[in-house]
Design a protein around this motif. Sequence first.
Motif, PDB file in Angstrom:
ATOM      1  N   SER A   1      50.868 -20.639 -56.977  1.00 59.33           N
ATOM      2  CA  SER A   1      50.073 -21.725 -56.419  1.00 59.33           C
ATOM      3  C   SER A   1      49.090 -21.103 -55.437  1.00 59.33           C
ATOM      4  N   ILE A   2      47.805 -21.137 -55.777  1.00 57.55           N
ATOM      5  CA  ILE A   2      46.824 -20.433 -54.942  1.00 57.55           C
ATOM      6  C   ILE A   2      46.553 -21.182 -53.641  1.00 57.55           C
ATOM      7  N   ASP A   3      46.627 -22.519 -53.686  1.00 64.25           N
ATOM      8  CA  ASP A   3      46.373 -23.270 -52.448  1.00 64.25           C
ATOM      9  C   ASP A   3      47.663 -23.563 -51.678  1.00 64.25           C
TER      10      ASP A   3
ATOM     11  N   ASP B   1      49.995 -25.671 -52.234  1.00 64.10           N
ATOM     12  CA  ASP B   1      50.423 -27.066 -52.195  1.00 64.10           C
ATOM     13  C   ASP B   1      51.785 -27.204 -52.881  1.00 64.10           C
TER      14      ASP B   1
ATOM     15  N   ILE C   1      54.770 -19.804 -54.091  1.00 57.92           N
ATOM     16  CA  ILE C   1      53.858 -19.785 -52.940  1.00 57.92           C
ATOM     17  C   ILE C   1      54.100 -18.544 -52.093  1.00 57.92           C
TER      18      ILE C   1
ATOM     19  N   PRO D   1      42.906 -24.158 -58.273  1.00 62.64           N
ATOM     20  CA  PRO D   1      43.191 -25.504 -57.754  1.00 62.64           C
ATOM     21  C   PRO D   1      41.970 -26.411 -57.861  1.00 62.64           C
TER      22      PRO D   1
ATOM     23  N   TRP E   1      38.484 -26.372 -55.774  1.00 66.38           N
ATOM     24  CA  TRP E   1      38.197 -25.021 -55.274  1.00 66.38           C
ATOM     25  C   TRP E   1      37.118 -24.373 -56.117  1.00 66.38           C
TER      26      TRP E   1
ATOM     27  N   ARG F   1      36.610 -18.085 -55.751  1.00 67.05           N
ATOM     28  CA  ARG F   1      37.419 -17.873 -54.557  1.00 67.05           C
ATOM     29  C   ARG F   1      38.908 -17.881 -54.912  1.00 67.05           C
ATOM     30  N   ALA F   2      39.292 -18.798 -55.784  1.00 69.12           N
ATOM     31  CA  ALA F   2      40.697 -18.870 -56.201  1.00 69.12           C
ATOM     32  C   ALA F   2      41.114 -17.575 -56.897  1.00 69.12           C
TER      33      ALA F   2
ATOM     34  N   ASP G   1      41.472 -14.621 -54.538  1.00 66.91           N
ATOM     35  CA  ASP G   1      42.776 -14.689 -53.849  1.00 66.91           C
ATOM     36  C   ASP G   1      43.897 -14.222 -54.771  1.00 66.91           C
TER      37      ASP G   1
END
Length: 237
Positions: free
Chosen positions: A131-133, A135, A142, A175, A178, A182-183, A186
């Motif tokens: 999960s990149i963000d 959440d 995560i 996500p 996003w 950028r995702a 990461d």
Amino acid sequence: MTTRRDELAASLDEVRRRIGRACAAVNRDPGSVTLVAVTKTYPASDVVLLAGLGVTDVGENKDQEAAAKAAAVDEPLRWHFVGQLQRNKAKSVVTYADVVESVDSMRLAGALSTAAARLRERPLDVLVQVSIDGDPARGGAIDGAAEPDRDLWRVAAAVQEAEGLRLGGVMAVAPRGWEPARAFADLAGLAERLRADHPDATVVSAGMSGDLEDAVRYGATHVRIGTSLLGMRNTLR
Ligand SMILES: *Cc1c(COP(=O)(O)O)cnc(C)c1O
């Protein structure tokens, strides 16, 4: 008359061209990117046609549908399971999948390990879904999860140590909301950290029809393409 085969051949050409251009832009060998055709909601006959056109890897996201299709298709394909997976489906999935890309908890890794050790001759390749963000309400392990079961590094270690499983790398979906670049940047950082501990975990499965170029730019080794190959799905999934 245009046949389904012609249609698929044309869209496959276009997807391969996109992968080629994206690789050329960052000096990557197009052979370093594996195309996974996500055939969910489409019939087994499409899988057979794609195999005939040179596709080697297919992806599915529902156990029942995937099991039926894998049983109906004789072609030597690598079957990737890319959907959310309940632990009680582990026994089924390990019988037809070559790769499960969506392992995001230690408990799911444990269920797959038990089933794979019992029901398979060869180890099951596993990717840890990230999960990149961060959440917790959505899928994915995560980095620094509050809940240990969902912690990326613990899940990876659990897969690495599990009988019957082989840690292949990571998978992610950008996500919603996003910037995909950028995702995937990461994700590349997390994949690099994972490789520091697990040098064989080299797979980065990222990029779908809408963002494969960004994924390739940030090092994806596998792109999972549905819509651009097979057409729009008329169900929300
Ligand atoms: C459906 C799906 C894809 C393919 O998405 P498209 O946008 O149709 O290319 C890729 N990855 C996962 C996990 C999916 O569920």
